[in-house]
Enzyme design. Sequence first.
Site, PDB file in Angstrom:
ATOM      1  N   TYR A  25     -91.456  -5.473  68.212  1.00  0.00           N
ATOM      2  CA  TYR A  25     -92.374  -4.967  69.234  1.00  0.00           C
ATOM      3  C   TYR A  25     -92.260  -5.904  70.445  1.00  0.00           C
ATOM      4  CZ  TYR A  25     -94.260  -3.150  64.811  1.00  0.00           C
ATOM      5  OH  TYR A  25     -94.402  -2.596  63.554  1.00  0.00           O
ATOM      6  N   CYS A  59    -104.176  -7.917  68.201  1.00  0.00           N
ATOM      7  CA  CYS A  59    -105.293  -7.690  69.122  1.00  0.00           C
ATOM      8  C   CYS A  59    -106.435  -6.946  68.451  1.00  0.00           C
ATOM      9  CB  CYS A  59    -104.830  -6.938  70.371  1.00  0.00           C
ATOM     10  SG  CYS A  59    -104.116  -5.318  70.039  1.00  0.00           S
TER      11      CYS A  59
END
Length: 421
Positions: A286, A378
Site C-alpha cells: 500500500y 489509522c
Amino acid sequence: MHSARIPRCATMSRTHPSAPGTTVASHPGAPMIVQLETTDVAHGGYCVARHEGMVVLVSGAAPGEVVDAEITAQRAKLWYGRTVRVHQASADRVPHPWDLAERMGIGGADLGHVSLEAGRRWKARVIETQMLRLAHLPVEVEVEEVPGDQDRRGLGWRTRVTLQVCLGRVGMYAAKSHQIVEVDGMPLAHEDIHQAICADVARGVSGPDGPRLYVRSSESDLVVHTEADCATPVTVEEEVRTYDGRWTYRVGADCFWQVHRQAPAVLVEAVLAGVAGVPGPVADLYAGAGLFTQPLADLRGDPVTAVEASARSADFLRANTAGQDVVCLVGDVVDVLSTFCPGSGGVVVCDPPRRGAGSQAVQQMARLGPDRIVYVACDPAALARDVSLFDGFGYDLTSLRAFDLFPLTHHVESVAVLSKR
C-alpha cells in the site's frame, strides 16, 4: 445552497439534573430526548451510556457527564444520540473552537469539546479497548503529541481539505449525511487554506458545482483542485525531513498523502525505527507515492519491492524512487503477494486503508515469512483485528506507538511492530 434547519447548539449549563435516564421529551412529532450519565468512551468519538437497559452511544459528550441527548438512530440493541444540553460537565470539557462544527458535525472536529490532553487519553483508551476486545491483548499506550499542536490549540494542521461548491457557495457535508452546510472557513486547515476558503466564501466561487480540493504542500504554494482539472492533473511537491535524511516527492493533488503538516516526517521516523536491526529484503505494501519507500531504499541497503493498487499513485511512486533499488508493482496486494516465493525473511511494511489489511492480505504477508512486520494503521479496530490474525500465523505484537495526527477528532494513527515467534 439548500440545507435543513440548523440544530440548536449544545448548552453548557451546570444545573442540578434530575435522575439520569429520564425521558425529557417524547410527545408526538418531537425529537426523543433522554437524560443520560456517560461512563466510558467508545470507538468513533462516542461516549457510552445506558437508558432503560439500552446501550446509547452519544456524540458531543465526555465520560462522567450528565447530559440530555437527542436520539438520532435506534437499532435493536444500540441507540445513537447527540448531546443537546450538559447538566453536569466533565473537568475535561472546554469551549469548542469551531461553533459550526459543534452544532452541525462538520469538519471532523468531533472531540473539540474536550481538551487536547483529554482527547489523547480518550484515543489511548479506545486503542487499548479495541486491542483487548478484538486481539485479546492487554496493552498500555500513550498517544504522542505532535510538537506545535498545543500552541495552535489543535488548529491549523490539515494540508488537504475537500469542500463542496453549490451555486457558487462553499460548504461541507454534515456528519453522516449528504446535507451540505455552508461554511465561513475551516479552522483545522493550514492557515493558507483557511484564508483561501474565507476568501472564496466572501466573494463566491465561479465555475462548476462539485468538490473543491485545497492543498498546501510543504514546498509549493497553495493549490486548488477541482473536477474540471482532471484533464490536466495538478501535482505538488512535498519534502520530508527527519533526523535520518531529507526526501522530496511529487504527488498528485488528489492522490493520498498524510494530511497533518508533520505526519509524513513523524511516521517515516516511526517506521524506520520499527525496521531497524532486521536485515533482508523489504516489501512496502500500500505504498502510495512512496512515502516510506524512498527512506527505506536509501537507508537500509536492501532491495525494496513496493506494491500499490492505484495506477496513478504508482506512476508517482516510480518517479519518486527513480535511481533507487526499488521494484514498483501495480495491483491488489493480495494478488501481487500471491506471486511471491514464500519464506523470504526480511521486513514487510504496510499502510493499508482504513478498513485494514484483512484476512487474505495478512495470510499472504505471513506466507512470505518476514522476520518483522511494521503496520501503520489509522483505525484502532482494524489494527486490532489484523493483529489477532497475525497472531494466528505466529507473529507477536512487540511494540505499539500512537500519534495524535488528527487533533480535535477521534482519529488516531498507530504504528505496530510484529515479530516472528
